[in-house]
Design a protein around this motif. Structure first.
Motif, mmCIF file in Angstrom:
data_model
loop_
_atom_site.group_PDB
_atom_site.id
_atom_site.type_symbol
_atom_site.label_atom_id
_atom_site.label_comp_id
_atom_site.label_asym_id
_atom_site.label_seq_id
_atom_site.Cartn_x
_atom_site.Cartn_y
_atom_site.Cartn_z
ATOM 1 N N TRP A 56 48.266 24.731 106.433
ATOM 2 C CA TRP A 56 47.636 24.529 107.738
ATOM 3 C C TRP A 56 47.505 25.881 108.429
ATOM 4 O O TRP A 56 48.505 26.495 108.799
ATOM 5 C CB TRP A 56 48.470 23.555 108.589
ATOM 6 N N PRO A 57 46.242 26.389 108.623
ATOM 7 C CA PRO A 57 46.059 27.739 109.156
ATOM 8 C C PRO A 57 46.018 27.806 110.681
ATOM 9 O O PRO A 57 45.990 28.885 111.252
ATOM 10 C CB PRO A 57 44.698 28.148 108.581
ATOM 11 N N ALA A 58 45.995 26.644 111.345
ATOM 12 C CA ALA A 58 45.855 26.608 112.810
ATOM 13 C C ALA A 58 47.192 26.218 113.446
ATOM 14 O O ALA A 58 48.222 26.167 112.783
ATOM 15 C CB ALA A 58 44.752 25.606 113.174
ATOM 16 N N TRP A 83 54.131 19.585 99.202
ATOM 17 C CA TRP A 83 54.638 20.577 100.162
ATOM 18 C C TRP A 83 53.566 20.796 101.216
ATOM 19 O O TRP A 83 52.375 20.697 100.919
ATOM 20 C CB TRP A 83 54.906 21.915 99.452
ATOM 21 N N PHE A 84 54.010 21.153 102.425
ATOM 22 C CA PHE A 84 53.056 21.394 103.509
ATOM 23 C C PHE A 84 53.555 22.596 104.308
ATOM 24 O O PHE A 84 54.585 22.514 104.977
ATOM 25 C CB PHE A 84 52.958 20.144 104.396
ATOM 26 N N ILE A 85 52.847 23.718 104.190
ATOM 27 C CA ILE A 85 53.262 24.947 104.880
ATOM 28 C C ILE A 85 52.225 25.312 105.951
ATOM 29 O O ILE A 85 51.063 24.915 105.855
ATOM 30 C CB ILE A 85 53.437 26.120 103.879
ATOM 31 N N GLY A 86 52.648 26.046 106.970
ATOM 32 C CA GLY A 86 51.720 26.370 108.057
ATOM 33 C C GLY A 86 51.909 27.770 108.601
ATOM 34 O O GLY A 86 53.028 28.311 108.594
ATOM 35 N N PRO A 139 57.009 25.979 108.849
ATOM 36 C CA PRO A 139 56.403 27.232 109.298
ATOM 37 C C PRO A 139 56.739 28.394 108.371
ATOM 38 O O PRO A 139 57.904 28.571 108.001
ATOM 39 C CB PRO A 139 57.015 27.453 110.690
ATOM 40 N N ILE A 140 55.706 29.164 107.992
ATOM 41 C CA ILE A 140 55.944 30.374 107.179
ATOM 42 C C ILE A 140 55.334 31.599 107.869
ATOM 43 O O ILE A 140 55.209 32.666 107.270
ATOM 44 C CB ILE A 140 55.372 30.231 105.750
ATOM 45 N N GLY A 141 54.909 31.445 109.127
ATOM 46 C CA GLY A 141 54.190 32.518 109.820
ATOM 47 C C GLY A 141 55.074 33.304 110.767
ATOM 48 O O GLY A 141 56.262 33.014 110.900
ATOM 49 N N PRO A 142 54.463 34.287 111.424
ATOM 50 C CA PRO A 142 53.050 34.652 111.341
ATOM 51 C C PRO A 142 52.715 35.429 110.061
ATOM 52 O O PRO A 142 53.470 36.282 109.632
ATOM 53 C CB PRO A 142 52.829 35.530 112.571
ATOM 54 N N LEU A 143 51.537 35.080 109.490
ATOM 55 C CA LEU A 143 51.085 35.713 108.248
ATOM 56 C C LEU A 143 50.265 36.940 108.587
ATOM 57 O O LEU A 143 49.060 36.866 108.768
ATOM 58 C CB LEU A 143 50.239 34.717 107.450
ATOM 59 N N LEU A 144 50.928 38.058 108.697
ATOM 60 C CA LEU A 144 50.236 39.282 109.106
ATOM 61 C C LEU A 144 50.410 40.365 108.064
ATOM 62 O O LEU A 144 51.527 40.684 107.661
ATOM 63 C CB LEU A 144 50.809 39.800 110.436
ATOM 64 N N ALA A 145 49.272 40.937 107.659
ATOM 65 C CA ALA A 145 49.335 41.989 106.637
ATOM 66 C C ALA A 145 50.028 43.232 107.163
ATOM 67 O O ALA A 145 50.691 43.942 106.420
ATOM 68 C CB ALA A 145 47.921 42.346 106.176
ATOM 69 N N ASN A 146 49.901 43.517 108.474
ATOM 70 C CA ASN A 146 50.393 44.821 108.946
ATOM 71 C C ASN A 146 51.917 44.897 108.958
ATOM 72 O O ASN A 146 52.480 45.958 109.116
ATOM 73 C CB ASN A 146 49.815 45.182 110.324
#
Length: 456
Positions: A134-136, A212-215, A234-241
């Protein structure tokens, strides 16, 4: 023993592709192979912009299948796109899986965007383990889960049309929701709204199929929504920096020169203005925004997509570019995560897409909220009402946000240091969650362990 092989399928929109690509890169770092399945149209855009071919290494393979639309059809028409996808993509995905497995490459798991429930149904039929992403915001997913209750409470009818207009709350700690701003109710025309409503209904049902359900969220940002929609981890925030890395999956080439320009600006002085990949302005509002930024008399970095206004020539007010030369920087697309991490940024004028919301919050940046459609009004409520790290703009009776209002809110936000302090507190909490041993980090590690156990 062969390494696990994940087939990742995003919904074909910028705000969905980027976070799932980030999940894919993190899986690769943990020794998992990923095949990333875009639509043909999105695949071409992503590959055309991907300057650094090594960015994805050799563990992420980019492939594509048709979305069901003809070349000239409008892919920004989300109703048209959703219907075509549902008609064509399940069969094409099943075909791709069969072809992959005929080459001796077993698919360990299908990881599908929560908005592409049909992909989970394909996995179910083909007896392949399945995970949803879930990206939102989880609050948005919670609103989908609550559709039956909204119908029984008489807020909407069984086609999603709003009947009652007073605000309501799903649970304490989830932002108040205005029926007119429900995701499907503020997208396109009535026919589109009906289609998006159906997508939300089926999405809630098909998500139950996921093992599984990750967000892309955090327990610090959305504790109440996560308690409401308990399946999402929850696995975020998914930030490259956070990994000093670059993002992949953008649809426009990034203009990195703006980072050099930011290096020349004083600490916390720059107003950063960016409205994501969908927002479109009419000519009057576009010019009023330009004049508002000029009126602020502060340095600003403004991302002006080639298609942000329908006016192709001379969209700016007469003489604007000359007058702001040196103080204002205009770019077609910016490396946003790097921009928001830059010490020169003072605040973020944003459409409040969830990726932008997470990126701003993770960098401790206060917001000025200018939502356009879909879930952006809900995210604005988080920013302004619950986290209290931003302000709304008030519209003139004509519906326009006037230049004087832009200056007034920029000054109000930056003159009140409490906004910056609260934003810094959130930044610290989010950083703790993704560090080793933090809740998001533990959830992601457990997901990886589950994937690795599947190949045993």
């Amino acid at each position: 023993m062969s390494i696990p092989h994940v087939l990742a399928i995003p919904f074909p929109a910028q705000g969905h592709v980027i976070p799932l690509m980030e999940v894919s890169k993190r899986l690769v770092e943990r020794g998992i192979q990923v095949t990333f399945v875009n639509t043909d149209f999105i695949h071409k855009r992503v590959v055309d912009v991907l300057m650094d071919e090594d960015l994805l290494g050799d563990k992420i393979r980019l492939v594509s299948i048709p979305d069901g639309l003809e070349p000239g059809e409008d892919r920004n028409d989300l109703g048209l796109l959703a219907e075509a996808m549902f008609r064509v993509m399940p069969g094409k995905l099943a075909e791709l899986i069969r072809e992959t497995e005929e080459k001796g490459e077993k698919i360990t798991c299908i990881l599908a965007d929560g908005s592409t429930g049909w992909a989970l149904e394909v996995a179910q039929k083909m007896n392949i383990p399945k995970a949803a992403f879930w990206p939102a915001s989880v609050a948005l997913f919670a609103s989908g889960l609550s559709i039956p209750k909204m119908i029984s409470d008489g807020i909407i009818n069984d086609e999603g049309v709003v009947i009652k207009h007073q605000k309501f709350q799903l649970a304490t700690g989830i932002p108040d929701m205005s029926p007119a701003n429900l995701t499907w109710a503020c997208i396109g025309d009535a026919a589109t709204q009906k289609i998006i409503f159906k997508v939300m209904v089926t999405m809630s049902k098909s998500a139950e199929l996921a093992d599984w359900f990750i967000g892309n969220t955090s327990c610090d940002l959305e504790p109440a929504a996560l308690a409401f929609a308990r399946r999402i981890l929850p696995i975020g925030p998914l930030l490259a920096n956070h990994r000093l890395d670059s993002s992949a999956g953008y649809f426009w080439p990034e203009d990195s020169n703006c980072l050099k320009w930011l290096d020349q600006q004083p600490h916390k002085s720059v107003v950063y203005v960016a409205f994501g990949s969908f927002t479109v302005f009419d000519q009057i509002q576009f010019q009023e925004l330009a004049l508002g930024l000029e009126l602020c008399n502060r340095p600003f970095l403004w991302v002006v997509r080639p298609d942000i206004t329908e006016e192709k020539d001379d969209a700016y007010p007469k003489g604007f570019e000359e007058r702001i030369s040196g103080r204002g920087k205009l770019v077609g697309w910016a490396p946003q995560q790097k921009v928001l991490a830059h010490p020169a940024i003072a605040c973020f004028v944003s459409h409040c897409g969830w990726n932008s919301t997470m990126e701003g919050a993770s960098n401790g940046i206060p917001f000025l909220c200018w939502p356009y459609f879909a879930d952006q009004f809900l995210n604005e409520s988080y920013i302004c009402d619950l986290w209290r790290v931003g302000l709304r703009f008030d519209r003139h009776e004509s519906g326009i946000i006037r230049r004087e209002e832009i200056k007034r809110k920029v000054d109000q936000l930056l003159d009140d240091h409490n906004f910056g302090k609260r934003a810094s507190d959130i930044k610290e909490k989010l950083a703790n969650g993704i560090e080793e041993g933090g809740e998001s980090d533990k959830n992601f590690s457990n997901f990886v362990q589950w994937l690795k156990a599947l190949r045993a």
